[in-house]
Design a protein around this motif. Sequence first.
Motif, PDB file in Angstrom:
ATOM      1  N   ASN A  30      42.697  37.793  48.820  1.00 46.18           N
ATOM      2  CA  ASN A  30      43.069  38.565  47.499  1.00 46.18           C
ATOM      3  C   ASN A  30      41.770  38.562  46.748  1.00 46.18           C
ATOM      4  OD1 ASN A  30      45.975  38.251  47.938  1.00 46.18           O
ATOM      5  ND2 ASN A  30      45.997  36.305  46.908  1.00 46.18           N
ATOM      6  N   PHE A  31      41.666  39.821  46.073  1.00 47.03           N
ATOM      7  CA  PHE A  31      40.477  40.186  45.555  1.00 47.03           C
ATOM      8  C   PHE A  31      40.575  40.253  44.074  1.00 47.03           C
ATOM      9  CE2 PHE A  31      38.635  41.245  49.498  1.00 47.03           C
ATOM     10  CZ  PHE A  31      37.427  41.426  49.380  1.00 47.03           C
ATOM     11  N   ILE A  32      39.680  39.766  43.183  1.00 45.20           N
ATOM     12  CA  ILE A  32      39.588  40.063  41.840  1.00 45.20           C
ATOM     13  C   ILE A  32      38.469  41.243  41.796  1.00 45.20           C
ATOM     14  CG2 ILE A  32      38.955  39.037  39.501  1.00 45.20           C
ATOM     15  CD1 ILE A  32      41.339  37.552  41.051  1.00 45.20           C
ATOM     16  N   GLY A  33      39.180  42.258  40.934  1.00 43.68           N
ATOM     17  CA  GLY A  33      37.950  43.343  40.842  1.00 43.68           C
ATOM     18  C   GLY A  33      37.938  43.938  39.621  1.00 43.68           C
ATOM     19  N   MET A  34      36.918  44.911  39.336  1.00 42.03           N
ATOM     20  CA  MET A  34      36.805  45.755  38.207  1.00 42.03           C
ATOM     21  C   MET A  34      37.775  46.784  38.096  1.00 42.03           C
ATOM     22  SD  MET A  34      34.354  44.109  36.592  1.00 42.03           S
ATOM     23  CE  MET A  34      33.778  45.234  35.289  1.00 42.03           C
ATOM     24  N   LEU A  35      38.020  47.258  37.001  1.00 42.70           N
ATOM     25  CA  LEU A  35      39.136  48.465  36.761  1.00 42.70           C
ATOM     26  C   LEU A  35      38.487  49.644  37.735  1.00 42.70           C
ATOM     27  CD1 LEU A  35      39.964  47.964  33.267  1.00 42.70           C
ATOM     28  CD2 LEU A  35      41.466  48.024  34.963  1.00 42.70           C
ATOM     29  N   PRO A  36      39.241  50.530  38.071  1.00 40.12           N
ATOM     30  CA  PRO A  36      38.814  51.730  38.651  1.00 40.12           C
ATOM     31  C   PRO A  36      37.927  52.399  37.857  1.00 40.12           C
ATOM     32  CG  PRO A  36      41.320  51.743  38.944  1.00 40.12           C
ATOM     33  CD  PRO A  36      40.985  50.390  38.165  1.00 40.12           C
ATOM     34  N   GLY A  37      36.879  53.168  38.424  1.00 42.20           N
ATOM     35  CA  GLY A  37      35.782  53.801  37.843  1.00 42.20           C
ATOM     36  C   GLY A  37      34.524  53.172  37.302  1.00 42.20           C
ATOM     37  N   TYR A  38      34.760  51.690  37.262  1.00 36.58           N
ATOM     38  CA  TYR A  38      33.690  50.680  36.925  1.00 36.58           C
ATOM     39  C   TYR A  38      32.726  50.631  38.083  1.00 36.58           C
ATOM     40  CZ  TYR A  38      35.758  49.353  32.452  1.00 36.58           C
ATOM     41  OH  TYR A  38      36.122  49.509  31.104  1.00 36.58           O
ATOM     42  N   GLY A  39      31.557  50.410  37.852  1.00 38.34           N
ATOM     43  CA  GLY A  39      30.604  50.508  38.830  1.00 38.34           C
ATOM     44  C   GLY A  39      30.790  49.335  40.162  1.00 38.34           C
ATOM     45  N   THR A  40      30.901  48.282  39.770  1.00 43.60           N
ATOM     46  CA  THR A  40      31.150  47.276  40.572  1.00 43.60           C
ATOM     47  C   THR A  40      32.275  47.540  41.770  1.00 43.60           C
ATOM     48  OG1 THR A  40      30.232  45.704  39.592  1.00 43.60           O
ATOM     49  CG2 THR A  40      30.994  44.945  41.394  1.00 43.60           C
ATOM     50  N   ARG A  41      33.328  48.147  41.205  1.00 43.97           N
ATOM     51  CA  ARG A  41      34.676  48.530  41.672  1.00 43.97           C
ATOM     52  C   ARG A  41      34.371  49.834  42.609  1.00 43.97           C
ATOM     53  NH1 ARG A  41      40.326  48.332  40.998  1.00 43.97           N
ATOM     54  NH2 ARG A  41      41.329  49.445  42.687  1.00 43.97           N
ATOM     55  N   LEU A  42      33.565  50.805  42.283  1.00 43.73           N
ATOM     56  CA  LEU A  42      33.201  51.749  43.101  1.00 43.73           C
ATOM     57  C   LEU A  42      32.521  51.296  44.371  1.00 43.73           C
ATOM     58  CD1 LEU A  42      31.661  54.183  40.679  1.00 43.73           C
ATOM     59  CD2 LEU A  42      34.138  54.477  41.617  1.00 43.73           C
ATOM     60  N   ALA A  60      38.789  30.061  39.517  1.00 44.23           N
ATOM     61  CA  ALA A  60      39.878  29.151  39.185  1.00 44.23           C
ATOM     62  C   ALA A  60      40.891  29.564  40.410  1.00 44.23           C
ATOM     63  CB  ALA A  60      40.855  29.993  38.212  1.00 44.23           C
ATOM     64  N   GLY A  61      40.388  29.993  41.536  1.00 44.26           N
ATOM     65  CA  GLY A  61      40.904  30.263  42.894  1.00 44.26           C
ATOM     66  C   GLY A  61      41.780  30.983  42.984  1.00 44.26           C
ATOM     67  N   LEU A  62      41.932  32.189  42.287  1.00 46.40           N
ATOM     68  CA  LEU A  62      42.733  33.290  42.058  1.00 46.40           C
ATOM     69  C   LEU A  62      42.442  34.432  43.242  1.00 46.40           C
ATOM     70  CD1 LEU A  62      43.768  33.905  38.492  1.00 46.40           C
ATOM     71  CD2 LEU A  62      44.801  32.325  40.239  1.00 46.40           C
ATOM     72  N   GLY A  63      41.035  34.342  43.727  1.00 49.32           N
ATOM     73  CA  GLY A  63      40.751  35.296  44.672  1.00 49.32           C
ATOM     74  C   GLY A  63      39.369  35.130  44.949  1.00 49.32           C
ATOM     75  N   VAL A  64      38.811  36.250  45.724  1.00 54.96           N
ATOM     76  CA  VAL A  64      37.419  36.618  45.899  1.00 54.96           C
ATOM     77  C   VAL A  64      37.011  37.740  45.376  1.00 54.96           C
ATOM     78  CG1 VAL A  64      37.625  35.415  48.089  1.00 54.96           C
ATOM     79  CG2 VAL A  64      37.747  37.932  48.025  1.00 54.96           C
ATOM     80  N   ALA A  65      35.696  37.900  45.231  1.00 56.17           N
ATOM     81  CA  ALA A  65      35.326  39.199  44.478  1.00 56.17           C
ATOM     82  C   ALA A  65      33.877  39.568  44.972  1.00 56.17           C
ATOM     83  CB  ALA A  65      35.285  38.952  42.943  1.00 56.17           C
ATOM     84  N   LEU A  66      33.556  41.077  44.672  1.00 53.70           N
ATOM     85  CA  LEU A  66      32.063  41.323  44.978  1.00 53.70           C
ATOM     86  C   LEU A  66      31.298  41.465  43.522  1.00 53.70           C
ATOM     87  CD1 LEU A  66      30.486  43.171  47.162  1.00 53.70           C
ATOM     88  CD2 LEU A  66      31.119  44.918  45.767  1.00 53.70           C
ATOM     89  N   LEU A  67      30.317  40.524  43.550  1.00 48.38           N
ATOM     90  CA  LEU A  67      29.405  40.339  42.421  1.00 48.38           C
ATOM     91  C   LEU A  67      28.127  40.548  42.776  1.00 48.38           C
ATOM     92  CD1 LEU A  67      31.039  37.307  40.846  1.00 48.38           C
ATOM     93  CD2 LEU A  67      31.213  39.423  40.099  1.00 48.38           C
ATOM     94  N   PRO A  68      27.074  40.902  41.885  1.00 48.59           N
ATOM     95  CA  PRO A  68      25.626  40.885  42.187  1.00 48.59           C
ATOM     96  C   PRO A  68      25.106  39.425  42.036  1.00 48.59           C
ATOM     97  CG  PRO A  68      26.183  41.560  39.773  1.00 48.59           C
ATOM     98  CD  PRO A  68      27.515  41.300  40.495  1.00 48.59           C
ATOM     99  N   LEU A  69      23.831  39.028  42.938  1.00 46.98           N
ATOM    100  CA  LEU A  69      23.417  38.087  43.119  1.00 46.98           C
ATOM    101  C   LEU A  69      22.808  37.671  41.793  1.00 46.98           C
ATOM    102  CD1 LEU A  69      22.441  37.614  46.581  1.00 46.98           C
ATOM    103  CD2 LEU A  69      23.701  36.149  45.474  1.00 46.98           C
ATOM    104  N   ASP A  70      22.084  38.548  41.271  1.00 47.53           N
ATOM    105  CA  ASP A  70      20.915  38.048  40.139  1.00 47.53           C
ATOM    106  C   ASP A  70      21.206  38.318  38.777  1.00 47.53           C
ATOM    107  OD1 ASP A  70      20.439  40.679  40.695  1.00 47.53           O
ATOM    108  OD2 ASP A  70      18.301  40.583  40.909  1.00 47.53           O
ATOM    109  N   ASP A  71      22.405  38.835  38.402  1.00 47.76           N
ATOM    110  CA  ASP A  71      22.805  38.880  36.943  1.00 47.76           C
ATOM    111  C   ASP A  71      22.646  37.662  36.069  1.00 47.76           C
ATOM    112  OD1 ASP A  71      24.349  39.211  34.449  1.00 47.76           O
ATOM    113  OD2 ASP A  71      24.999  41.020  35.397  1.00 47.76           O
ATOM    114  N   PRO A  72      21.626  37.700  35.203  1.00 41.16           N
ATOM    115  CA  PRO A  72      21.155  36.544  34.544  1.00 41.16           C
ATOM    116  C   PRO A  72      22.178  35.787  33.632  1.00 41.16           C
ATOM    117  CG  PRO A  72      20.287  38.259  33.329  1.00 41.16           C
ATOM    118  CD  PRO A  72      20.846  38.788  34.781  1.00 41.16           C
ATOM    119  N   TYR A  73      23.281  36.570  33.510  1.00 42.96           N
ATOM    120  CA  TYR A  73      24.667  36.015  32.479  1.00 42.96           C
ATOM    121  C   TYR A  73      25.585  35.673  33.331  1.00 42.96           C
ATOM    122  CZ  TYR A  73      21.883  36.469  28.386  1.00 42.96           C
ATOM    123  OH  TYR A  73      20.823  36.223  27.395  1.00 42.96           O
ATOM    124  N   LEU A  74      25.827  35.829  34.591  1.00 41.30           N
ATOM    125  CA  LEU A  74      26.888  35.516  35.352  1.00 41.30           C
ATOM    126  C   LEU A  74      26.644  34.177  35.997  1.00 41.30           C
ATOM    127  CD1 LEU A  74      27.921  38.677  37.617  1.00 41.30           C
ATOM    128  CD2 LEU A  74      29.276  37.425  35.685  1.00 41.30           C
TER     129      LEU A  74
END
Length: 297
Positions: free
Chosen positions: A197-209, A240-254
């Motif tokens: 299961n994936f947690i993702g951004m809404l369609p049209g958002y950069g990381t979702r693209l 929280a264990g609801l899924g996996v996701a695609l995220l940037p590695l070096d975002d200083p606020y993530l």
Amino acid sequence: MSEFTPTDLRGFIAVAESGHLTDTAATLAVPQPTLTRRIRRIERALGADLFDRAGRRMTLNTRGRAFLPHARAMVTELADGTAKVARLMDPERGTVRLDFMHSLGTWLVPDLLRDYRTLHPGVDFRLHQGASLDLVDRVRADAADVALVGPRPAGVGQDLGWHQLRLQRLALAVPEDHPLAEAGPQPVDLRAAAGENFIGMLPGYGTRLLLDRLAGDTGFTPRLVFESMELTTVAGLVSAGLGVALLPLDDPYLAPHGIVLRPLDPPAHRELGLVWRAGSDPAPPVDQFRAFVMGVG
């Protein structure tokens, strides 16, 4: 119809307020015949006398009183419009319409604005957040001057200009107790998460693209169980264990609390940059800000 000028209107207003032609001419530092001609031009254009003349006194008649507020409004509107054009052409006092993705509102945008306003405190910024695709459309439609987006949009080199600012390596984010977390921060093929299961951004958002493109390239369609407009929400739901996701590695606020970030193999990146309309009219405030951002990046 005869035409009158803004100078004619200002002369009419001054005489209307003073009621005396000679005194007003002296105040305006113009010859009395010149001021008379200015008022006559307005009267010819309107087809009516605006004053009752009695010797040196000039008193507004009914028609003059009806026209006076409109004359004042015309002079005010012209002054406002002139001031706005001047602001657009003044790099130190103009306006910049800056759009940016939500995920950049915690670090990149505040850092850029803080540094720029230290150098140019008189510049006015109009800010707007949104999805990457929507922001690019706003730039194309002249609803924004520049936008901070990612990934690099289609149309660069045609109707869009582009300058890359950051290149963030992408990772698969998994809960720390997930089987895919056992290898720690070792690179992973995205296909290993094809059944998750994936947690993702809404369609049209950069990381979702990027997720849709990378998953499609590896032969699967992500099963989205939740879509957000904030990367921080995505990271929190992964923890929280609801899924996996695609995220940037070096975002200083993530802050990757409770999750493991595994860089993708083969490597994939999130490209962040500044986009603007190619061939747009010169606008010194915008041009100066764009040059600053490009210099920083």
